[in-house]
Design an enzyme around this catalytic site. Structure first.
Site, short mmCIF file in Angstrom:
data_model
loop_
_atom_site.label_atom_id
_atom_site.label_comp_id
_atom_site.label_asym_id
_atom_site.label_seq_id
_atom_site.Cartn_x
_atom_site.Cartn_y
_atom_site.Cartn_z
CE1 TYR A 117 4.76 0.89 -9.38
CE2 TYR A 117 2.76 2.17 -9.13
CZ TYR A 117 3.40 0.95 -9.17
OH TYR A 117 2.68 -0.21 -9.00
CG ASP A 161 19.25 -7.48 -12.54
OD1 ASP A 161 18.21 -6.95 -12.94
OD2 ASP A 161 20.25 -6.83 -12.15
N GLY A 213 10.06 -11.49 -10.30
CA GLY A 213 9.62 -10.83 -9.06
C GLY A 213 9.02 -11.84 -8.10
N GLY A 244 8.32 -11.13 -4.35
CA GLY A 244 7.56 -9.92 -4.03
C GLY A 244 6.17 -10.23 -3.50
CD GLN A 245 1.37 -6.76 -1.52
OE1 GLN A 245 1.60 -5.87 -2.34
NE2 GLN A 245 0.38 -6.67 -0.66
CE LYS A 258 3.90 -1.06 -12.34
NZ LYS A 258 4.28 -2.46 -12.63
N1 SER Z 1 0.47 -0.61 -4.51
C1 SER Z 1 1.19 0.22 -5.44
C2 SER Z 1 1.93 1.28 -4.74
O1 SER Z 1 1.47 1.72 -3.72
C3 SER Z 1 0.27 0.85 -6.42
O2 SER Z 1 0.18 0.06 -7.55
O3 SER Z 1 2.92 1.72 -5.21
#
Ligand code: SER
Length: 317
Positions: A142, A53, A8, A11-12, A146
């Site tokens: 999500y 990937d 990743g 990513g941020q 997690k």
């Molecule tokens: N920043 C994430 C989201 O908004 C939360 O872990 O999905």
């Protein structure tokens, strides 16, 4: 010597974690692996960059073997709102990707860092001072990925002795890479609008209080946890960590201290509002403080000042 793989990478979090790891452990020892997004110059020229990937087990295994990796920061994942739009893809990337990392970690004896989230909690969790150990019944895909990830990491630790450790990150605020598809993204977008002299239309309603953290604290937390003395860890997957608890109007008021003409209106996105409403307001992170010395450095005022300074520099160029 540490040999680190970061998935990743573009990513941020990845885009800021990698330069920090390269500074600490040497550029050549940190392999950045991204999927679809093109890396910027700092990432691609600052050390090895590969395309990966994480759903492809053979590809994960090949990189870990060829580069003699001993530590994996597994940051590749879909965020909450994107995940809700395509739950099967979210399961595939977030769960099958993690399974591939843990299985490879088992084969090649790697330590694994796993980023969990405030999303691993649900509406039946106590929303204020959310304890480290409490009810976890997330209602988003999500959050389900997690929470499953937390359990899977603990399973690999207890069953196979894999040194897997994780943090429950709050919303992360940063100026380098925009988050995409998250519910807490408003807290980044608002700064871009303010600095560019635009009005911001917030997709969460007033009073939606969530935990937040500035990226330098998040990067430091991940590295600090991975370097912590294992004998002191009672918990592993995953530690509550937070730096501030904010509603949109708090952020708006703080930004206005620097940019008085800034205006914000609200246009609620029902899906993201429902996700936010199922998450905690403020987590209790005393276990992280006790077990490995966690302490945030940035509060709302310090974070806001730095965000505005950095973004202003960027947009002035
Ligand atoms: N920043 C994430 C989201 O908004 C939360 O872990 O999905």
């Amino acid at each position: 010597m540490k040999r680190i793989l970061v998935t990743g990478a573009t990513g941020q979090i990845g885009s800021e974690l990698i330069p920090a790891l390269r500074k600490r452990y040497g550029s050549e020892n940190v392999i950045a692996a991204g999927h679809k997004t093109q890396p910027d110059k700092e990432l691609s020229e600052g050390g090895p960059f590969l395309s990966l990937d994480v759903r492809n087990f053979a590809a994960v295994e090949k990189i870990v073997k060829e580069h003699r990796i001993d530590t994996i920061y597994h940051m590749a994942a879909l965020l909450s709102a994107f995940a809700e739009k395509d739950p099967l893809l979210a399961w595939d990337v977030n769960i099958n990707g993690l399974r591939n990392i843990l299985e490879t970690g088992r084969k090649f004896q790697c330590s694994v860092f796993f980023p969990s989230s405030i999303g691993a909690f649900g509406p039946s969790t106590p929303a204020d001072d959310t304890p480290q150990d409490t009810i976890q019944r997330p209602t988003t895909i999500y959050g389900i990925t997690k929470l499953t990830g937390e359990l899977l990491c603990d399973y690999y630790f207890h069953r196979f002795g894999i040194d897997a450790r994780g943090l429950r990150f709050p919303g992360l605020i940063s100026y380098k890479t925009m988050p995409s598809g998250g519910t807490t993204d408003y807290a980044v977008e608002i700064f871009y609008a303010a600095v560019r002299g635009k009005r911001y239309e917030c997709f969460l309603k007033q009073g939606t209080r969530l935990d937040m953290m500035y990226m330098p604290d998040a990067v430091r937390a991940a590295i600090q946890l991975m370097e912590a003395d294992p004998a002191k860890l009672i918990h592993r997957n995953a530690f509550n960590v937070t730096a501030m608890s904010l509603a949109p109007e708090d952020l708006y008021r703080e930004i206005k201290k620097h940019i008085p003409e800034f205006t914000m209106t609200y246009k609620i996105d029902p899906m993201r509002q429902a996700i936010a409403d199922s998450w905690p307001h403020s987590m209790d992170d005393s276990a992280a403080r006790k077990e490995w010395g966690w302490k945030p450095e940035y509060d709302l005022a310090a974070m806001t000042q730095e965000m505005i300074e950095r973004l202003s520099e960027r947009f002035e160029q």
